[in-house]
Structures are given as C-alpha cells and as structure tokens.
Design an enzyme around this catalytic site. Sequence first.
Site, mmCIF file in Angstrom:
data_model
loop_
_atom_site.group_PDB
_atom_site.id
_atom_site.type_symbol
_atom_site.label_atom_id
_atom_site.label_comp_id
_atom_site.label_asym_id
_atom_site.label_seq_id
_atom_site.Cartn_x
_atom_site.Cartn_y
_atom_site.Cartn_z
ATOM 1 C CD GLU A 1 -3.269 1.062 1.591
ATOM 2 O OE1 GLU A 1 -4.007 2.051 1.556
ATOM 3 O OE2 GLU A 1 -3.648 -0.067 1.941
ATOM 4 N NE ARG B 1 9.922 -19.079 -2.478
ATOM 5 C CZ ARG B 1 9.407 -19.214 -3.689
ATOM 6 N NH1 ARG B 1 8.886 -18.195 -4.310
ATOM 7 N NH2 ARG B 1 9.413 -20.370 -4.310
#
Length: 151
Positions: free
Chosen positions: A66, A95
């Site tokens: 963000e 991951r």
Amino acid sequence: MPAIWFDKTLTLDKFASLKQNTMADYIGIEWVELGDNYLKAKMPVDHRTKQPYGLLHGGASCVLAETVGSIASAMVIDHAKFICVGLEINANHVRSAREGYVTGIATPLHLGSNTHVWDIKIYDEINKLVCISRLTVAVIPRKEEASRSSL
C-alpha cells in the site's frame, strides 16, 4: 514510453520527506528506484515486520504494497487539484521470508481520472516472489483541509 509521473523531473529525493513520522518510517521502508512506469521500495524483515513464527507478517507485506502503490499513485496526479486515498487492497502470500529485505515494485494496471489500480509484486533478496498484491486508489478532488498534507 514517456514517464507516467505528473512532475517530469521527479527523482527519489522527493520521496524522502514523505515517510517521516509514518508507518513506513517506523517499519523501515526505504525508496530504492524510480522508473518511467514503476516505483520500487524495500522493507527489512526484522522484529518490526515478523509474526510470532519468525516469518514476514502478511500485514507488513500489505503495508509495503500500500505504501509503494499509494505514493506511486500520488506522483501521477496534480496535487494542486487532487489527492489519492487507498480504496481496496488484496494480497496473495506465496512464499515466506525470514530475514534480510523484501522489495516491492508497483506498476500501474489502470490510471483513470477517478481510480488507479496498481500491481505490486514483492520479492525477497534472491528475487523469489513473496507476495502479489493489487491496490485500488481513489483519486478525489482536494479539499481545503487536505491542502495541509506533506505532498
């Protein structure tokens, strides 16, 4: 392809003041690279960004996504007339990361007059994909109280 940035002379130096006294500052996000159509930032994987299992916290990945996407969006608009605010974010954590740094790269999928949509990919230090995020940003007219912002 011409640069997407509103200020055609934009450099990374402009970004330094944008993180002062923000979450990005607190968790150690650093601006890395500015291209014609992307912005790149890195974040440490440390005590501020890990969850109890010692892995990078998914929320920290969202903060990086963000931050880089919102700031990129803000650099596309005319600040005298508009501001950008996050509208929606999603993330797929593919991951884990346990140490070092992760790097987020924001590229635009859509740059409209009312919304921007950004693709943010986060990689670990060996260039393995850690998280894929999409951020939608609302572009809204600037109001008087918003004129005091740091942008």
